[in-house]
Design a protein around this motif. Structure first.
Motif: not given
Length: 314
Positions: A68-70, A72-73, A53, A57, A66, A61, A43, A92, A76
């Motif tokens: 990351p989809r958005r 900003e995620s 982040v 979170s 969860r 992950w 972090q 990614t 990150a």
């Protein structure tokens, strides 16, 4: 020194495997282990790059709770590749939708949209320390409902084939919603094949019962499990329908409703709903067979939503 080098080589080999085949959360976990970085250090290094982040979170992950989809995620995640000294797009690319028939994780629908007693269900699931997404979706599900002489739901039998869409899944949560008057604490559940009954939690005011069915193995993402169980109810009042909610798209679902010879309905029909509060659609009449006193529906490829059979009494 030799042991340290062996551990390092093992961590790098595991990282290479995870980056090659995924899923994302296992690759992230392997990268963290290989680099020896705690989440608060990750972090901090992300913050140095202007990316904020939370540790929570990051923890979600790497657990697979969860994804990351958005935008900003995803930004990150790209920064994570730098922090963890990974090749560009190593993480990614694992978040890109799979193509063709190998897409293992189906489209999801929130369980809150699928159940009229969603608050009670969510509370009971939380008591069993399980996320709402149990990590499984339907490959094949055959369900037989029994309606007794008092027009009550006397029991049901379920045969499942499920597929895990994350690693480590070793149980299925069977959710039962009784008819008005149901005493869920008196409902009996029997494991009949490839599972065993674990903990039970119920909510008397709503007639909801949640039962753990435990597997003997922990499934990896993509693996399947075949199991079956039976449920004895008979505690509720007159039954007029049976519905099944599907949080995920999946394979085949077959629902059969069998009636006692002294309690036959005058009309039966199938229906579908996008959510518990939505208008019903795809309604069609079902003909009651004389010899077996049953009706059924078959859905070859279930979509997120609700399927059910309803009936009318004289």
């Amino acid at each position: 020194m030799r042991q340290t080098a062996a551990r390092w080589d093992g961590a790098e080999a595991e990282l290479a495997r995870a980056l090659r085949s995924g899923p994302f959360h296992l690759a992230l976990r392997a990268a963290l282990a290989a680099r020896g970085l705690a989440l608060h250090r990750v972090q901090h290094r992300l913050a140095q790059r202007g990316v904020k982040v939370g540790v929570t979170s990051l923890s979600y992950w790497q657990q697979g709770a969860r994804t990351p989809r958005r935008a900003e995620s995803l930004r990150a995640v790209r920064a994570l590749e730098e922090v963890l000294e990974l090749p560009p797009r190593a993480l990614t690319r694992l978040l890109e939708p799979p193509l063709g028939p190998q897409a293992d994780r189906p489209t999801a629908r929130s369980y809150h949209t699928l159940h009229e007693q969603s608050e009670a269900v969510a509370l009971l699931i939380a008591e069993l320390d399980s996320p709402i997404d149990g990590g499984l979706h339907t490959v094949c599900h055959l369900e037989r409902i029994h309606i007794g002489a008092r027009r009550e739901l006397s029991g049901r039998d379920s045969q499942h084939v499920v597929r895990a869409h994350r690693d480590g899944v070793n149980r299925y949560l069977a959710i039962h919603q009784g008819d008005p008057g149901c005493e869920p604490g008196e409902v009996r559940v029997h494991a009949t094949d490839n599972c065993r009954v674990g903990r039970r939690r119920w909510h008397s005011g709503t007639g909801v019962l949640v039962t753990e069915l435990l597997f003997d193995v922990r499934l990896r993402a993509g693996e399947t499990q075949m199991f079956s169980y039976a449920l004895e109810d008979g505690t509720g009042g007159q039954s007029t329908e049976y519905v099944r909610g599907f949080p995920f798209a999946g394979g085949q679902y077959v629902l059969q409703v069998q009636f006692h010879p002294t309690a036959l309905p005058v009309r039966c029909h199938r229906f579908a709903q996008g959510s518990a509060g939505a208008a019903r659609s795809a309604e069609s009449e079902l003909t009651l067979s004389g010899q077996h006193r049953s009706v059924h529906l078959t859905e070859q490829g279930v979509r997120p939503g609700i399927l059910g059979i309803g009936w009318d009494w004289m």
